[in-house]
Structures are given as structure tokens and as C-alpha cells.
Scaffold this active site. Structure first.
Site, PDB file in Angstrom:
ATOM      1  N   GLY A  12       8.942  -5.433   2.520  1.00  0.00           N
ATOM      2  CA  GLY A  12      10.476  -5.665   3.143  1.00  0.00           C
ATOM      3  C   GLY A  12      11.520  -5.995   2.411  1.00  0.00           C
ATOM      4  N   SER A  13      11.373  -5.626   1.052  1.00  0.00           N
ATOM      5  CA  SER A  13      12.405  -5.738   0.181  1.00  0.00           C
ATOM      6  C   SER A  13      13.650  -4.920   0.237  1.00  0.00           C
ATOM      7  CB  SER A  13      12.121  -5.892  -1.168  1.00  0.00           C
ATOM      8  OG  SER A  13      11.561  -4.622  -1.639  1.00  0.00           O
ATOM      9  N   ASN A  14      13.319  -3.688   0.645  1.00  0.00           N
ATOM     10  CA  ASN A  14      14.302  -2.376   1.152  1.00  0.00           C
ATOM     11  C   ASN A  14      14.926  -2.943   2.180  1.00  0.00           C
ATOM     12  OD1 ASN A  14      14.183  -0.188  -1.002  1.00  0.00           O
ATOM     13  ND2 ASN A  14      12.263  -0.593  -0.717  1.00  0.00           N
ATOM     14  N   LYS A  61      -4.673   1.815  15.523  1.00  0.00           N
ATOM     15  CA  LYS A  61      -5.149   2.214  16.956  1.00  0.00           C
ATOM     16  C   LYS A  61      -4.836   3.605  17.502  1.00  0.00           C
ATOM     17  CE  LYS A  61      -4.096  -2.631  19.083  1.00  0.00           C
ATOM     18  NZ  LYS A  61      -3.311  -2.938  17.888  1.00  0.00           N
ATOM     19  N   ASN A 109      14.195   8.342   3.327  1.00  0.00           N
ATOM     20  CA  ASN A 109      13.068   7.832   3.066  1.00  0.00           C
ATOM     21  C   ASN A 109      13.445   7.385   1.340  1.00  0.00           C
ATOM     22  OD1 ASN A 109      10.304   6.787   2.777  1.00  0.00           O
ATOM     23  ND2 ASN A 109      10.008   8.379   1.375  1.00  0.00           N
ATOM     24  N   HIS A 111      11.524   6.431  -2.212  1.00  0.00           N
ATOM     25  CA  HIS A 111      10.329   6.583  -2.956  1.00  0.00           C
ATOM     26  C   HIS A 111      10.682   6.256  -4.366  1.00  0.00           C
ATOM     27  CE1 HIS A 111       6.491   8.569  -3.698  1.00  0.00           C
ATOM     28  NE2 HIS A 111       7.028   9.042  -4.736  1.00  0.00           N
ATOM     29  N   ASP A 152       7.281  13.269   1.409  1.00  0.00           N
ATOM     30  CA  ASP A 152       8.154  13.273   0.151  1.00  0.00           C
ATOM     31  C   ASP A 152       8.634  14.665   0.018  1.00  0.00           C
ATOM     32  OD1 ASP A 152       6.024  11.057  -1.305  1.00  0.00           O
ATOM     33  OD2 ASP A 152       7.471  10.555   0.072  1.00  0.00           O
ATOM     34  N   GLU A 181      15.897   1.138  -6.291  1.00  0.00           N
ATOM     35  CA  GLU A 181      15.475   1.500  -4.703  1.00  0.00           C
ATOM     36  C   GLU A 181      16.613   0.581  -3.983  1.00  0.00           C
ATOM     37  OE1 GLU A 181      11.441   1.433  -3.353  1.00  0.00           O
ATOM     38  OE2 GLU A 181      10.802   1.087  -5.345  1.00  0.00           O
TER      39      GLU A 181
HETATM   40  C1  GRF Z   1       7.996   0.084  -2.635  1.00  0.00           C
HETATM   41  O1  GRF Z   1       7.867   0.465  -4.090  1.00  0.00           O
HETATM   42  C2  GRF Z   1       8.741   1.158  -1.911  1.00  0.00           C
HETATM   43  O2  GRF Z   1       9.138   1.893  -2.882  1.00  0.00           O
HETATM   44  C3  GRF Z   1       7.544   1.871  -1.306  1.00  0.00           C
HETATM   45  O3  GRF Z   1       6.930   0.737  -0.743  1.00  0.00           O
HETATM   46  C4  GRF Z   1       7.113  -0.576  -1.946  1.00  0.00           C
HETATM   47  C5  GRF Z   1       7.279  -1.775  -1.083  1.00  0.00           C
HETATM   48  O4  GRF Z   1       8.853  -1.579  -0.467  1.00  0.00           O
HETATM   49  N1  GRF Z   1       7.820   2.777  -0.401  1.00  0.00           N
HETATM   50  P1  GRF Z   1       9.365  -2.784   0.459  1.00  0.00           P
HETATM   51  O5  GRF Z   1       9.419  -4.087  -0.558  1.00  0.00           O
HETATM   52  O6  GRF Z   1       8.252  -3.141   1.733  1.00  0.00           O
HETATM   53  O7  GRF Z   1      10.458  -2.508   0.833  1.00  0.00           O
END
Ligand code: GRF
Length: 197
Positions: A12-14, A61, A109, A111, A152, A181
């Protein structure tokens, strides 16, 4: 106010980058109204910490990456209606069927490579950086693109290059790309939230 639904599968960093931008005034006119996960993941905890409604549609599921799975995601997003933009932030399932039409040109998205390099089936998370290092590229980067039916494959909106450094491991390269990102996902969201309509 533009309403965002953010789909997650991992750390979840994004998502956090979006939350921090909204909190800090860097994404004016935007609100995250739903965080939707395809598995139990730390990103859900980040959403809860910010008081944002969450939902979990467990991918195991459903038949893998099936229309029925995507239809259930769409049903949850409709539960937060109206939603103006869907952001796939570290989301690892493939969207199919009705959701793509309903949110045509309104699903983005992020990437962790310069698409088309190191993209498509099998290129996700740390594997993207393993392949970049194995190929010997000196430059990689991050991409934000529109989501269509091809993994993608949608129109590229933003890209930024990231150098590959001597001695890089997949983890050190991933960390450097992740910082880009986080900036690009906010910048891309802003393309939609600052548009007048
Ligand atoms: C990141 O490398 C992102 O590019 C990919 O998933 C990884 C974790 O992302 N799509 P996040 O920390 O869960 O946002």
C-alpha cells in the site's frame, strides 16, 4: 470533488502516497472513497488508519482473473458511487469485462518499469526488477498507464527513468523505482482531478 477508488494487493505504499498527497494539499479536489483489495494485505490497514471505507473481494474465491471476479469488484465500486477514477495501486489481479467499459479511460495503473519493457504476464512486483537486472539495462523506471483489456497495455500517461546502479539488487532497484512510482501516481491522479469536467 473527484472521488477515487483505489485497488490494492500489497504493502500500500502507492496508496499511502495518494493519502499523504490529499492530506498535504497536493491533490486538491480529490477524495479516496473506497480502498478495495483482492486479498488481505497491509494496504487495507493503511486505509483504515485514514478512516477510509475498505472492501475485500478475495480473488481465490473466484476463477482466476475471471469476468465474475471483476464484476464483483465493479459491484463494490458501485457501492461507493459516484466514482470518477479507479487507481490500481500495487493491484495484482487482471480486470476483465464490464468494469473496463464502465470506467473506460478512467482506470490507471502504476507499473514499475518503462513499459513496454518488462511488462505483461509474469512481470509484477520484484520480478520486474529481477528481469531488468538480468537483462543488463542501465536505465529502468516507472509508468502510469490507462488500463484496457491487455495486461499493462493501455495508453501511457506518464513515465520517468530511474538509473540502474552498480551492485543493485532487485530490492535496492525496487526501492529506487518505488519512490518514482509514488510521485507519478499522484501526478497521474492530478491529471484527472484537476480537469474541469
Ligand atoms: C510496487 O512495486 C508496484 O509497482 C507494484 O506493486 C508493488 C507494491 O506496491 N504494482 P504498493 O506498495 O502495494 O503500492
Amino acid at each position: 470533488m473527484k472521488r477515487l477508488a483505489v485497488l490494492v494487493s500489497g504493502g500500500g505504499s502507492n496508496l499511502q502516497a495518494l493519502l499523504d498527497a490529499i492530506e498535504g494539499g497536493g491533490l486538491p479536489g480529490a477524495a479516496i472513497v473506497l480502498v478495495l483489495a483482492d486479498r488481505d494485505c497491509p494496504a487495507l490497514g493503511r486505509a483504515r488508519a485514514s478512516g477510509i471505507p475498505t472492501a475485500l473481494v478475495d480473488r481465490v474465491k473466484y476463477v482466476r482473473n475471471s469476468d465474475i471476479f471483476s464484476d464483483e469488484l465493479l459491484r463494490r465500486i458501485d457501492g461507493a458511487s459516484p466514482v470518477d477514477l479507479v487507481v490500481l495501486a500495487g493491484f495484482l489481479s487482471i480486470l476483465k469485462g464490464a468494469i473496463l467499459g464502465r470506467f473506460e479511460d478512467r482506470i490507471i495503473n502504476v507499473h514499475p518499469s518503462l513499459i513496454p519493457a518488462f511488462s505483461g504476464d509474469g512481470c509484477w512486483g520484484i520480478h520486474v526488477h529481477e528481469r531488468a537486472l538480468a537483462s543488463g539495462v542501465k536505465v529502468t523506471g516507472a509508468t502510469v498507464h490507462l488500463v484496457d483489456g491487455v495486461t499493462d497495455g493501455g495508453r501511457i500517461l506518464l513515465q520517468e527513468a530511474v538509473p540502474v546502479l552498480e551492485g543493485d539488487s532487485p530490492a535496492s532497484l525496487q526501492a529506487r523505482v518505488l519512490e518514482v512510482e509514488h510521485r507519478l501516481v499522484v501526478q497521474a491522479a492530478r491529471l484527472f482531478t484537476e480537469s474541469e469536467e
